[in-house]
Design a protein around this motif. Structure first.
Motif, PDB file in Angstrom:
ATOM      1  N   LEU A  18       0.824  -1.201   0.000  1.00  0.00           N
ATOM      2  CA  LEU A  18       0.000   0.000   0.000  1.00  0.00           C
ATOM      3  C   LEU A  18       0.865   1.261   0.000  1.00  0.00           C
ATOM      4  N   PRO A  19       0.340   2.375  -0.496  1.00  0.00           N
ATOM      5  CA  PRO A  19       1.075   3.641  -0.469  1.00  0.00           C
ATOM      6  C   PRO A  19       1.388   4.042   0.972  1.00  0.00           C
ATOM      7  N   PRO A  20       2.461   4.824   1.194  1.00  0.00           N
ATOM      8  CA  PRO A  20       2.874   5.203   2.555  1.00  0.00           C
ATOM      9  C   PRO A  20       1.777   5.872   3.364  1.00  0.00           C
ATOM     10  N   GLU A  21       0.971   6.737   2.725  1.00  0.00           N
ATOM     11  CA  GLU A  21      -0.052   7.457   3.480  1.00  0.00           C
ATOM     12  C   GLU A  21      -1.140   6.527   4.002  1.00  0.00           C
ATOM     13  N   LEU A  22      -1.279   5.334   3.409  1.00  0.00           N
ATOM     14  CA  LEU A  22      -2.246   4.363   3.905  1.00  0.00           C
ATOM     15  C   LEU A  22      -1.636   3.459   4.965  1.00  0.00           C
ATOM     16  N   ARG A  23      -0.343   3.174   4.817  1.00  0.00           N
ATOM     17  CA  ARG A  23       0.332   2.344   5.822  1.00  0.00           C
ATOM     18  C   ARG A  23       0.514   3.106   7.126  1.00  0.00           C
ATOM     19  N   HIS A  24       0.747   4.407   7.018  1.00  0.00           N
ATOM     20  CA  HIS A  24       0.978   5.257   8.197  1.00  0.00           C
ATOM     21  C   HIS A  24       0.043   6.455   8.116  1.00  0.00           C
ATOM     22  N   PRO A  25      -1.265   6.261   8.357  1.00  0.00           N
ATOM     23  CA  PRO A  25      -2.241   7.331   8.161  1.00  0.00           C
ATOM     24  C   PRO A  25      -2.005   8.559   9.021  1.00  0.00           C
ATOM     25  N   GLY A  26      -1.302   8.407  10.135  1.00  0.00           N
ATOM     26  CA  GLY A  26      -1.052   9.564  11.008  1.00  0.00           C
ATOM     27  C   GLY A  26       0.120  10.398  10.562  1.00  0.00           C
ATOM     28  N   VAL A  27       0.927   9.885   9.618  1.00  0.00           N
ATOM     29  CA  VAL A  27       2.120  10.594   9.182  1.00  0.00           C
ATOM     30  C   VAL A  27       1.794  11.404   7.942  1.00  0.00           C
ATOM     31  N   LYS A  28       2.032  12.720   8.006  1.00  0.00           N
ATOM     32  CA  LYS A  28       1.786  13.600   6.871  1.00  0.00           C
ATOM     33  C   LYS A  28       3.091  14.231   6.438  1.00  0.00           C
ATOM     34  N   ARG A  29       3.206  14.503   5.155  1.00  0.00           N
ATOM     35  CA  ARG A  29       4.416  15.105   4.624  1.00  0.00           C
ATOM     36  C   ARG A  29       4.522  16.540   5.118  1.00  0.00           C
ATOM     37  N   SER A  30       5.658  16.920   5.617  1.00  0.00           N
ATOM     38  CA  SER A  30       5.850  18.269   6.133  1.00  0.00           C
ATOM     39  C   SER A  30       6.045  19.239   4.984  1.00  0.00           C
ATOM     40  N   PRO A  31       5.678  20.534   5.193  1.00  0.00           N
ATOM     41  CA  PRO A  31       5.853  21.527   4.139  1.00  0.00           C
ATOM     42  C   PRO A  31       7.310  21.637   3.724  1.00  0.00           C
ATOM     43  N   GLY A  32       7.555  21.760   2.463  1.00  0.00           N
ATOM     44  CA  GLY A  32       8.921  21.891   1.964  1.00  0.00           C
ATOM     45  C   GLY A  32       9.534  20.568   1.569  1.00  0.00           C
ATOM     46  N   THR A  33       8.921  19.451   2.006  1.00  0.00           N
ATOM     47  CA  THR A  33       9.433  18.137   1.610  1.00  0.00           C
ATOM     48  C   THR A  33       8.985  17.861   0.187  1.00  0.00           C
ATOM     49  N   SER A  34       9.892  17.412  -0.657  1.00  0.00           N
ATOM     50  CA  SER A  34       9.539  17.174  -2.055  1.00  0.00           C
ATOM     51  C   SER A  34       8.620  15.979  -2.161  1.00  0.00           C
ATOM     52  N   ALA A  35       7.767  16.027  -3.180  1.00  0.00           N
ATOM     53  CA  ALA A  35       6.851  14.909  -3.411  1.00  0.00           C
ATOM     54  C   ALA A  35       7.616  13.635  -3.709  1.00  0.00           C
ATOM     55  N   ALA A  36       8.757  13.768  -4.392  1.00  0.00           N
ATOM     56  CA  ALA A  36       9.522  12.583  -4.789  1.00  0.00           C
ATOM     57  C   ALA A  36      10.018  11.806  -3.583  1.00  0.00           C
ATOM     58  N   SER A  37      10.272  12.520  -2.459  1.00  0.00           N
ATOM     59  CA  SER A  37      10.833  11.837  -1.294  1.00  0.00           C
ATOM     60  C   SER A  37       9.832  10.898  -0.642  1.00  0.00           C
ATOM     61  N   SER A  38       8.542  11.034  -0.966  1.00  0.00           N
ATOM     62  CA  SER A  38       7.530  10.168  -0.359  1.00  0.00           C
ATOM     63  C   SER A  38       7.288   8.901  -1.170  1.00  0.00           C
TER      64      SER A  38
END
Length: 450
Positions: free
Chosen positions: A377-397
């Motif tokens: 599953l995509p990371p946001e589904l495996r770790h629903p409480g974890v959100k990408r912080s501002p300034g973090t590139s989309a590629a890093s996720s």
């Protein structure tokens, strides 16, 4: 014209009746006994059976009772001797469409066979509407939750009426599927439903799409064009995202609904239309009327029968059956682990059912094994409480599997996922594309959207 089976042991009478019906364009089959007629029906389904009541062996009543047990049961017209009223009444009670007295009247014969064929066609169409409705439910309108069961009950109650229905709900909840079920279950379901997304066209083009235009109405109008309101004659027009319709066109739509007539752009003649209006929006139209961005009188005209579809996060009982439905698709035949299902249940699904389907499609493409695990599953589904912080590139996720990926597959899945969050114009903005670029690439990958 219909296929008619004539059952009569009198060959001369049979030939005369066959000749009359063939001259009217019907396809005619002949049998000399009830047994032979039933054998023919098993091989070649017929819309109408015309049977004599008295024949050697099993008579017309036996043929009637047996024929009505067929899956595609024909309409049966029985032929009786003059004065045999009791026999005719018995046949009608057993399910015969009607009866004819000997000697046969040509005009009465032609009319009765025509009406019997029309009744058969109506019954067949009704069965198709019901089948279409079941297919629609199987394609995503799952009703395990009490809210969705209530919506299906409402659909069943109002589908046969011509009342205007306003379907409200967030993007991706299944508003168009509800509209298709309402249409397919109605008397208008024999014709295709016309649809338009009111947010996908500029004002001038939307007016032309809805009302059509006359030749020379504006620069570039080299030929007359029939609009959707006119093309939907005898059918249903689905106005998707009606809340985004410009105010100037709202007044014109109100008149079309009230007066049941339209006027093409550049035209001077009013054209009557017989259509049913179904509308959908993700906006709160009551709030929009208070803000002045949507006409209050049009809202009341559209909101005759309101249907509000709750977001997927408020009906999580539907997630498990939805997963099962989506994984039955031939291109997605995989099992899924309990841990992965639990993760899908915990996610809030801002893109609703459309997002769930897009995620499962992407996971099925990128998963090599026969089972979808939690790690797939995509990371946001495996770790629903974890959100990408501002300034973090989309590629890093993104996590690239060790065996690598096909870039075009990733691009297609990314477009499918962003499309699931809302309409195509919003998805284009999320990916930093123009609407036309996104539309071109969506067509390339075979993605359908609004």
């Amino acid at each position: 014209m219909a296929r008619v089976l004539i059952a009569d042991d009198d060959s001369a009478q049979r030939r005369i009746v066959a000749s009359i019906l063939k001259s009217e364009g019907h396809e005619v089959l002949e049998s000399s006994s009830a047994e032979e007629a039933l054998e023919r029906l098993q091989q070649i389904p017929c819309e109408v059976v015309l049977t004599d009541m008295r024949m050697p062996g099993q008579g017309g009543l036996h043929l009637l009772e047996s024929a009505l047990k067929f899956t595609s049961a024909p309409e049966v017209v029985v032929v009786t001797a003059f004065g045999s009223v009791d026999t005719a009444v018995k046949a009608m009670r057993l399910g015969a469409y009607d009866y004819l007295n000997k000697p046969l009247d040509k005009d009465e014969l032609i009319l009765l066979v025509q009406r019997a064929a029309e009744k058969y066609a109506l019954r067949r169409d009704s069965q198709r509407w019901q089948q279409a409705a079941r297919v629609g439910i199987g394609q995503g309108l799952v009703a395990e939750s009490a809210a969705m069961k209530a919506i299906l009950e409402t659909i069943d109650l109002v589908s046969q009426s011509d009342s205007t229905v306003l379907i409200q709900g967030e993007s991706g909840t299944g508003k168009e599927r509800v509209a298709k079920l309402l249409h397919s279950g109605s008397r208008r379901g024999v014709k295709p439903m016309m649809s338009i997304n009111c947010s996908a066209f500029p004002e001038s083009l939307l007016e032309s799409e809805l009302y059509g235009h006359e030749k020379g109405a504006f620069t570039g109008a080299s030929v007359r064009k029939i609009g959707l309101l006119e093309s939907a004659e005898g059918s249903t027009l689905f106005l998707d995202e009606v809340g985004d319709m410009p105010l100037s066109l709202q007044a014109k739509l109100l008149r079309a609904i009230q007066e049941r007539e339209i006027r093409r752009v550049g035209g001077v003649t009013s054209i009557p239309v017989d259509i049913r209006i179904l509308a959908a929006t993700h906006r709160n139209l009551q709030e929009a009327t208070r803000q002045g961005s949507f006409r209050e009188d049009l809202f009341y005209r559209l909101n005759v029968i309101p249907i509000t579809i709750p977001p997927l996060r408020d009906r999580k009982e539907d997630i498990r059956p939805l997963i099962s439905q989506f994984l039955l698709h031939p291109s997605r035949r995989k099992s899924i682990s309990p841990e992965a299902v639990d993760a899908l249940l915990q996610y809030d699904w801002p893109g609703n059912v459309r997002e769930l389907e897009a995620v499962l499609e992407r996971v099925c493409v990128l998963t090599r094994g026969p089972e979808i695990s939690l790690e797939d599953l995509p990371p946001e589904l495996r770790h629903p409480g974890v959100k990408r912080s501002p300034g973090t590139s989309a590629a890093s996720s993104f996590e690239i599997p060790s065996e690598g990926v096909v870039f075009e597959d990733v691009e297609r899945d990314l477009m499918a996922l962003t499309r699931s969050q809302g309409i195509m114009a919003d998805a284009a903005k999320l990916l930093g594309m123009t609407y036309r670029t996104f539309q071109y690439r969506a067509m390339k990958f075979g993605l359908k959207g609004q």
